[in-house]
Design a protein around this motif. Structure first.
Motif, PDB file in Angstrom:
ATOM      1  N   GLY A  82       0.788  -1.228   0.000  1.00 22.13           N
ATOM      2  CA  GLY A  82       0.000   0.000   0.000  1.00 22.13           C
ATOM      3  C   GLY A  82       0.818   1.273   0.000  1.00 22.13           C
ATOM      4  N   GLU A  83       2.125   1.172   0.141  1.00 22.70           N
ATOM      5  CA  GLU A  83       2.976   2.349   0.086  1.00 22.70           C
ATOM      6  C   GLU A  83       3.108   2.804  -1.370  1.00 22.70           C
ATOM      7  OE1 GLU A  83       4.364   4.029   2.490  1.00 22.70           O
ATOM      8  OE2 GLU A  83       3.915   2.768   4.221  1.00 22.70           O
ATOM      9  N   LYS A  84       3.640   3.998  -1.543  1.00 25.12           N
ATOM     10  CA  LYS A  84       3.824   4.515  -2.898  1.00 25.12           C
ATOM     11  C   LYS A  84       5.274   4.301  -3.327  1.00 25.12           C
ATOM     12  CE  LYS A  84       0.039   7.819  -2.512  1.00 25.12           C
ATOM     13  NZ  LYS A  84      -0.867   7.061  -3.375  1.00 25.12           N
ATOM     14  N   TRP A  85       6.084   5.365  -3.250  1.00 22.03           N
ATOM     15  CA  TRP A  85       7.486   5.178  -3.619  1.00 22.03           C
ATOM     16  C   TRP A  85       8.233   4.338  -2.583  1.00 22.03           C
ATOM     17  CZ3 TRP A  85       5.077   9.990  -4.060  1.00 22.03           C
ATOM     18  CH2 TRP A  85       4.879  10.435  -5.362  1.00 22.03           C
ATOM     19  N   GLY A  86       7.807   4.427  -1.342  1.00 19.19           N
ATOM     20  CA  GLY A  86       8.421   3.622  -0.303  1.00 19.19           C
ATOM     21  C   GLY A  86       9.268   4.455   0.644  1.00 19.19           C
ATOM     22  N   ARG A  87       9.551   3.881   1.782  1.00 21.03           N
ATOM     23  CA  ARG A  87      10.369   4.517   2.803  1.00 21.03           C
ATOM     24  C   ARG A  87      11.106   3.434   3.583  1.00 21.03           C
ATOM     25  NH1 ARG A  87       7.589   3.741   7.518  1.00 21.03           N
ATOM     26  NH2 ARG A  87       5.380   3.184   7.275  1.00 21.03           N
ATOM     27  N   ARG A  88      12.113   3.848   4.314  1.00 19.04           N
ATOM     28  CA  ARG A  88      12.855   2.904   5.137  1.00 19.04           C
ATOM     29  C   ARG A  88      12.178   2.791   6.502  1.00 19.04           C
ATOM     30  NH1 ARG A  88      18.232   1.380   4.459  1.00 19.04           N
ATOM     31  NH2 ARG A  88      18.598   3.183   3.094  1.00 19.04           N
ATOM     32  N   GLN A 103      14.427  -1.773   6.446  1.00 20.08           N
ATOM     33  CA  GLN A 103      13.944  -2.327   5.190  1.00 20.08           C
ATOM     34  C   GLN A 103      13.088  -1.300   4.467  1.00 20.08           C
ATOM     35  OE1 GLN A 103      15.006  -5.323   4.154  1.00 20.08           O
ATOM     36  NE2 GLN A 103      16.186  -5.450   6.063  1.00 20.08           N
ATOM     37  N   TRP A 104      13.164  -1.343   3.129  1.00 17.67           N
ATOM     38  CA  TRP A 104      12.404  -0.405   2.307  1.00 17.67           C
ATOM     39  C   TRP A 104      11.038  -0.983   1.978  1.00 17.67           C
ATOM     40  CZ3 TRP A 104      13.208   4.546   0.555  1.00 17.67           C
ATOM     41  CH2 TRP A 104      14.451   5.103   0.865  1.00 17.67           C
ATOM     42  N   THR A 105      10.038  -0.099   1.948  1.00 18.85           N
ATOM     43  CA  THR A 105       8.681  -0.486   1.587  1.00 18.85           C
ATOM     44  C   THR A 105       8.352   0.079   0.203  1.00 18.85           C
ATOM     45  OG1 THR A 105       7.740   1.501   2.612  1.00 18.85           O
ATOM     46  CG2 THR A 105       8.002  -0.461   4.006  1.00 18.85           C
ATOM     47  N   GLY A 106       7.142  -0.204  -0.262  1.00 15.31           N
ATOM     48  CA  GLY A 106       6.657   0.387  -1.504  1.00 15.31           C
ATOM     49  C   GLY A 106       7.434  -0.055  -2.733  1.00 15.31           C
ATOM     50  N   MET A 107       7.466   0.842  -3.714  1.00 15.33           N
ATOM     51  CA  MET A 107       8.113   0.540  -4.987  1.00 15.33           C
ATOM     52  C   MET A 107       9.604   0.258  -4.817  1.00 15.33           C
ATOM     53  SD  MET A 107       8.413   3.007  -8.318  1.00 15.33           S
ATOM     54  CE  MET A 107       6.663   3.328  -8.319  1.00 15.33           C
ATOM     55  N   MET A 108      10.287   1.072  -4.001  1.00 13.52           N
ATOM     56  CA  MET A 108      11.714   0.863  -3.784  1.00 13.52           C
ATOM     57  C   MET A 108      11.972  -0.517  -3.170  1.00 13.52           C
ATOM     58  SD  MET A 108      13.430   3.512  -4.838  1.00 13.52           S
ATOM     59  CE  MET A 108      14.960   3.369  -3.932  1.00 13.52           C
ATOM     60  N   GLY A 109      11.138  -0.932  -2.223  1.00  6.58           N
ATOM     61  CA  GLY A 109      11.307  -2.244  -1.614  1.00  6.58           C
ATOM     62  C   GLY A 109      11.139  -3.371  -2.614  1.00  6.58           C
ATOM     63  N   GLU A 110      10.164  -3.258  -3.523  1.00  7.99           N
ATOM     64  CA  GLU A 110       9.966  -4.309  -4.523  1.00  7.99           C
ATOM     65  C   GLU A 110      11.147  -4.394  -5.484  1.00  7.99           C
ATOM     66  OE1 GLU A 110       6.224  -3.725  -6.406  1.00  7.99           O
ATOM     67  OE2 GLU A 110       5.084  -4.579  -4.730  1.00  7.99           O
ATOM     68  N   ARG A 115      18.210   7.629  -3.917  1.00  5.68           N
ATOM     69  CA  ARG A 115      17.657   6.522  -4.693  1.00  5.68           C
ATOM     70  C   ARG A 115      18.708   5.903  -5.612  1.00  5.68           C
ATOM     71  NH1 ARG A 115      11.903   9.322  -6.541  1.00  5.68           N
ATOM     72  NH2 ARG A 115      10.790   9.054  -4.551  1.00  5.68           N
ATOM     73  N   VAL A 116      19.568   6.741  -6.165  1.00  6.25           N
ATOM     74  CA  VAL A 116      20.589   6.229  -7.086  1.00  6.25           C
ATOM     75  C   VAL A 116      21.516   5.252  -6.376  1.00  6.25           C
ATOM     76  CG1 VAL A 116      22.570   6.923  -8.485  1.00  6.25           C
ATOM     77  CG2 VAL A 116      20.473   8.241  -8.581  1.00  6.25           C
ATOM     78  N   MET A 117      21.706   5.410  -5.095  1.00  5.60           N
ATOM     79  CA  MET A 117      22.557   4.503  -4.336  1.00  5.60           C
ATOM     80  C   MET A 117      21.910   3.146  -4.122  1.00  5.60           C
ATOM     81  SD  MET A 117      23.907   7.239  -1.489  1.00  5.60           S
ATOM     82  CE  MET A 117      24.839   6.005  -0.594  1.00  5.60           C
TER      83      MET A 117
END
Length: 855
Positions: A323-329, A334-341, A360-362
Motif C-alpha cells: 500500500g505504500e507509494k514510492w516507499g520509505r525505510r 527495510q524499504w517499503t513500496g516501490m523501492m522495496g519491490e 535513490r541512485v545509491m
C-alpha cells in the motif's frame, strides 16, 4: 611418440618464458597441510609454483618466477609416483578435449577480452590450467585458485572493456555463495564460461541473485562419452534455467551456434513486472462507471509501452503490495513500496514520476531521463476581501491619513481666518462659530453644496482653493470607488519561500523525497520548512488542508498545474495556485533493479523515443483523453455551479447588487446608530443642566434683605444677559432662517435630483415599455400572420366544402337530368297513351258513324 609429446610440451613451456605479459597476476589461497604417505605426495598447485602469489609486473620478476616454476616442475617430475599421475592426467582425453574447447571459445568469443582464470585444486582442472596458460592466445591477467568464498574476493571483477571469466570448479559451492551475497563485487557485463560436472550446478549459478542479472553465462558440462562436453546457455529473460546450445566432440563443435547471443535486443515476449500507482498526470487510470480499471495511460505509461513495443516484451502492471507509494525505510532498515519491490527483485521496473535523487541512485539503477520537473508549492487562492471594505480601497492608508488631517485642520483654519478678518470688515455670522466652520468644510469634503459665500476676499481665496481641493479629491475617489465596487480586490497572499516560512503553514507531501532537497538546501528558509514538513497518505487529504488554508502542497509543477486545472478551476477561476518561488529541479526517469541488464538497451530506446517526438505526442493524447473523463475534470472540475456563483461573465454589463453596495448600507447603519448614541448623550446632558438650575434657584432666594442693591445690580446684569441672549437668539433665528433657506434649497435640489431620477426611471420605463410595445407589435404581427394563415386554412376548407357542394350539386344535377329524362320518357309514353286513346276514340266514333250509316 610419448617422448616426442613430452619434448614438445617442454619446448612450449620454455618458449613462452618471455611471452607472458607483465599484467599477469597469479593468486592462491593458503596451501593446505596435507599428510604425506609413503606411496604419494600432495600435488603442488599451479599458483604455489609461481612466485608466492605476487603480481608479475616487470620482465626480471617474470623471469625469476618462471625459473622457480621450472625448478619446481623438475623436482616434481623426478618423483616417480607423481610422474605416473602426471602422465595419466596428461593423457586424459577429457583434459585435452576441455583444453581445446576453452581455447576455441576464447579465440572465437573472448579474443579481445581481458581473461580471468578461476579454478579449484582438482587433478583434471590443474592440468587444464597448465595447458591454458601455454595455449591461450591472450594470457589471463589473473589466475586464482579457490578453496573458499574469501578467495573470490581477490578476483578482479572490474574490466575496462570486455571481461572474460573462465571458471573451472569441481566444487562450485563457494562461487554460488559468493554470487548470492556479494552483489557489488561482480562483473554483470562480463562473459562467463563455467565448467562443472553437472548441469544442475550451472542452473544453480544462473539462479543466483547475480546470475539472474548477468547476460552471458556459458555452462560446459561433461558428456557421456570420453572427450565429449555439452555446452549450455543461460536464458536471462527468455525463460527459466538454461538450454543446450551445442556439443564439443572430436575437437570440434557438432553445430555452429552463437555462444553469446544478444539476449536484450529482442526479449521474445518475456513478461516484465512494472511497479506503479495512480499519480496523475504521469500515471492515470481509465475506469468504467462501476470503477473497474480498463487500462492505464499517461507520460510514464507511454514510455513503458514504447519500450515494450521496441524490445518485444509484455507488461504486467501492479501496485506495491504493502500500500505504500514510492516507499520509505522502516524501523528495521527495510524499504517499503516501490523501492522495496525493486530491491527485493519483485519488480523489474518502477515508474511514477520517479525523481533522480542521490538517495535513490545509491539503491537502484535509473534509465536515461525522459522528462524534467521542478518542485513548487501549491497554495490556495485566498478569498477576496469583503465588498464593504471597498469604500476604503480607492486610497492608500497614508492617503487616508493625510485626508483626515486636512479634514480636521480645515475647519479651525477657516474659523481663525473668519475671526481675524472680522476686524477689517463685517463677515457673515454663519461662519463665525467653530462648529459652523467645521460643518462648512465637512460639507465640501462630502460634495454637499454650500449656499453661504464669504464676504472677505481672504476667506474667499481660502474657500476657493478648498473647493478645488475637495473637488479633485471627491472625483478621484468616486471614480476609483466604482472600479473597486465591481471588481473584488484580492488579499495579500504567500508568494515567496520567506513568506511561507514566516506563515508556519504545514508543508504537505506524498513522500519523503522532497525533505532530502530541503535538508540539502543552503537557504535558511528552505531548511526551516523541515520543521513543518509532513508526509500525507493521500493527495485528497493534502488538497483538503490546502483549501482550508492549513497547509501548502509540495509537488512537481506538472502535477500541480494538472490538478489545479482539472479539479479546482470553475469557469476559469482557480481555487488553488502555484507559488511564484520554486526550488530543486529534478530529472524524471524509470527505476530498475540495481545492476539490471535492461538499463543499456532502455537508455538507447528512450533516446530514440525522445528524438522522434513520440513521447510528446503520447503525452498530448493522454491529456486529451483525461479531459474527456469525469475523474480527471471532464465535467468541468470540482465545485459545480454552486462554486461558480458570483462570477461575472467577461464583457457583460453588471448591475450593482446588494453585494456590491453593502458598504454603502453599512455607512447608513453606522450613521443611524451614531445618531442614537448622540441623542442619548444629549438627553443626559439636558437632565444634568435641569438639575443644576433647580439646585441654584433656592439658594438665590434665601439671601438677606439688606442685599437688595446687590440684587438690583444682579437683576440689571441678568437683564443685560437676557438682552444679549435675545440678540443671540435673534442671530440664531437669522441663522435658522438662513439654514431653513439652505434646507429649502437643498430640498429643492433634492427634489430636482429626485425628479431627474424619476425622469430617468420614466425614460427607462418608457424604453422598457417601448421594448414591450415592440415585442407586443411583433407578437401582434405573429398573431395576425397566424390569423391570416388560419383564414387561409378556413378559406381552403370553405373552398373544399364548396368543391364538395359543387360535386354534390353536380350529382344532383345529373340525377335531375336523369329524372328529367325519365319524366320526358313518361311524357312521351303519356303522349303515346293519349294518342292511343285518341285513335281508340276515333275508331269508336268511326264505328258509331258506321252504325249510323248502317242505320
Amino acid at each position: 611418440m610419448e617422448l616426442k609429446k613430452t619434448l614438445l610440451v617442454l619446448v612450449a613451456m620454455y618458449s613462452t618464458r618471455w611471452l607472458m605479459p607483465p599484467s599477469v597476476a597469479i593468486l592462491s589461497s593458503k596451501e593446505k597441510n596435507l599428510p604425506q604417505s609413503e606411496t604419494s605426495k600432495s600435488e603442488p598447485s599451479v599458483q604455489s609454483q609461481l612466485s608466492n602469489n605476487k603480481y608479475c609486473i616487470t620482465k626480471e620478476s617474470c623471469y625469476q618466477q618462471l625459473q622457480q616454476l621450472n625448478r619446481d616442475n623438475e623436482t616434481w617430475s623426478s618423483d616417480p609416483i607423481h610422474q605416473v599421475r602426471l602422465n595419466a592426467v596428461g593423457k586424459s582425453v577429457n583434459a585435452e578435449s576441455l583444453s581445446r574447447l576453452l581455447v576455441t571459445v576464447v579465440q572465437q568469443e573472448l579474443n579481445n577480452c581481458s581473461l580471468v582464470l578461476v579454478y579449484d585444486a582438482s587433478d583434471l582442472y590443474s592440468v587444464v590450467v597448465k595447458e591454458l596458460l601455454m595455449l591461450l592466445p591472450n594470457h589471463p591477467k589473473q589466475v586464482v585458485e579457490v578453496n573458499g568464498v574469501d578467495d573470490l574476493l581477490g578476483v578482479l571483477w572490474v574490466s575496462t572493456g570486455c571481461g572474460g571469466y573462465l571458471l573451472l570448479l569441481d566444487h562450485p559451492q563457494p562461487l554460488l555463495t559468493f554470487a548470492n551475497t556479494h552483489h557489488h563485487t561482480w562483473d554483470y557485463h562480463g562473459r562467463y564460461v563455467f565448467v562443472s560436472q553437472r548441469v544442475e550446478q550451472v542452473e544453480a549459478l544462473v539462479a543466483t541473485r547475480n546470475g539472474k542479472k548477468t547476460e552471458h553465462i556459458l555452462g560446459v558440462v561433461k558428456g557421456g562419452q570420453e572427450g565429449e562436453w555439452r555446452v549450455y546457455m543461460n536464458m536471462l529473460y527468455w525463460g527459466e534455467g538454461v538450454r543446450p546450445v551445442t556439443t564439443w566432440r572430436h575437437h570440434r563443435f557438432t553445430s555452429q551456434s552463437q555462444l553469446f547471443p544478444d539476449k536484450l535486443d529482442d526479449l521474445q515476449g518475456a513478461g516484465l513486472r512494472v511497479s506503479t500507482f495512480e499519480l496523475a498526470p504521469s500515471i492515470m487510470y481509465y475506469r468504467t462507471d462501476n470503477g473497474t480499471l480498463l487500462f492505464r495511460y499517461g507520460e510514464d505509461v507511454a514510455v513503458v509501452e514504447n519500450l515494450a513495443r521496441a524490445l518485444n516484451f509484455s507488461l504486467f502492471f501492479a501496485e506495491p503490495a504493502d500500500g505504500e507509494k514510492w516507499g520509505r525505510r522502516d524501523s528495521e532498515g527495510q524499504w517499503t513500496g516501490m523501492m522495496g519491490e525493486l530491491l527485493r527483485g519483485e519488480a523489474d521496473m518502477g515508474v511514477a514520476n520517479m525523481y533522480l535523487v542521490l538517495r535513490r541512485v545509491m539503491l537502484v539503477d535509473f534509465t536515461a531521463p525522459y522528462s524534467a520537473e521542478i518542485s513548487c508549492f501549491m497554495a490556495r487562492v485566498e478569498p477576496p476581501l469583503p465588498r464593504w471594505q471597498a469604500l476604503a480601497f480607492p486610497f492608500h492608508p497614508w492617503t487616508w491619513l493625510a485626508i483626515l488631517v486636512g479634514l480636521i485642520l480645515s475647519g479651525p483654519i477657516l474659523f481663525l481666518l473668519v475671526a481675524a478678518s472680522s476686524r477689517c470688515g463685517d463677515e457673515t455670522t454663519s461662519l463665525a462659530g467653530l462648529g459652523s466652520s467645521w460643518t462648512y468644510t465637512f460639507g465640501l469634503h462630502f460634495r454637499e453644496p454650500q449656499a453661504v459665500v464669504p464676504r472677505m476676499d481672504s476667506i474667499r481665496v481660502f474657500v476657493f482653493f478648498l473647493w478645488l481641493y475637495t473637488m479633485i479629491l471627491t472625483v478621484v475617489y468616486s471614480t476609483n470607488l466604482t472600479a473597486f465596487l465591481l471588481v473584488q480586490k484580492p488579499p495579500t497572499s504567500i508568494q515567496s519561500i520567506k513568506d511561507l516560512y514566516e506563515a508556519r503553514l504545514t508543508v504537505a507531501a506524498l513522500g519523503a523525497v522532497h525533505s532530502y532537497a530541503l535538508a540539502a538546501s543552503s537557504d535558511q528558509y528552505l531548511q526551516g520548512l523541515l520543521d513543518v514538513y509532513s508526509v500525507y497518505d493521500s493527495k485528497q487529504a493534502a488538497f483538503q488542508d490546502v483549501l482550508m488554508g492549513k497547509a501548502v502542497f509540495l509537488q512537481s509543477t506538472g502535477f500541480i498545474d494538472f490538478h489545479a486545472t482539472t479539479q479546482y478551476t470553475v469557469r476559469g477561476v482557480p481555487s488553488v495556485r502555484t507559488m511564484k518561488e520554486c526550488f530543486s529541479p529534478y530529472n524524471v526517469a524509470m527505476a530498475l533493479q540495481q545492476h539490471s541488464p535492461l538499463k543499456k538497451v532502455f537508455d538507447e530506446v528512450i533516446l530514440r523515443i525522445q528524438q522522434s517526438g513520440i513521447l510528446k505526442q503520447s503525452v498530448s493524447d493522454a491529456l486529451r483523453l483525461a479531459s474527456t473523463t469525469k475523474e480527471y475534470g471532464g465535467d468541468g472540475g470540482g465545485g459545480g455551479d454552486e462554486a461558480g456563483q458570483g462570477v461575472e461573465e467577461e464583457g457583460a454589463v453588471v448591475a450593482l447588487n446588494l453585494d456590491h453596495m453593502q458598504g454603502v448600507f453599512m455607512v447608513a447603519v453606522i450613521g443611524w446608530f451614531s445618531a442614537v448614541v448622540f441623542y442619548a448623550i444629549e438627553i443626559c446632558l439636558f437632565k444634568l443642566r435641569k438639575e443644576d438650575e433647580a439646585g441654584a434657584q433656592p439658594q438665590s432666594s434665601s439671601g438677606p434683605l439688606e442685599s437688595q442693591g446687590e440684587g438690583k445690580r444682579e437683576e440689571g446684569q441678568e437683564a443685560q444677559g437676557k438682552r444679549e441672549e435675545g440678540q443671540e437668539a435673534q442671530g440664531k433665528r437669522e441663522e435658522g432662517q438662513e439654514a431653513q433657506g439652505k434646507r429649502e434649497e437643498g430640498q429643492e435640489a433634492q427634489g430636482k435630483r429626485e425628479e431627474g431620477q424619476e425622469a430617468q426611471g420614466k425614460r427607462e420605463e418608457g424604453q422598457e415599455a417601448q421594448g414591450k410595445r415592440e415585442e407586443g407589435q411583433e407578437a401582434q404581427g405573429k398573431r395576425e400572420e397566424g390569423q391570416e394563415a388560419q383564414g387561409k386554412r378556413e378559406e381552403g376548407q370553405e373552398a373544399q366544402g364548396k368543391r364538395e357542394e359543387g360535386q354534390e350539386a353536380q350529382g344532383k344535377r345529373e340525377e335531375g337530368q336523369e329524372a328529367q329524362g325519365k319524366r320526358e320518357e313518361g311524357q312521351e309514353a303519356q303522349g303515346k297513351r293519349e294518342e292511343g286513346h285518341e285513335a281508340h276514340r276515333k275508331r269508336e266514333e268511326g264505328q258509331e258513324a258506321q252504325w249510323k250509316r248502317v242505320e
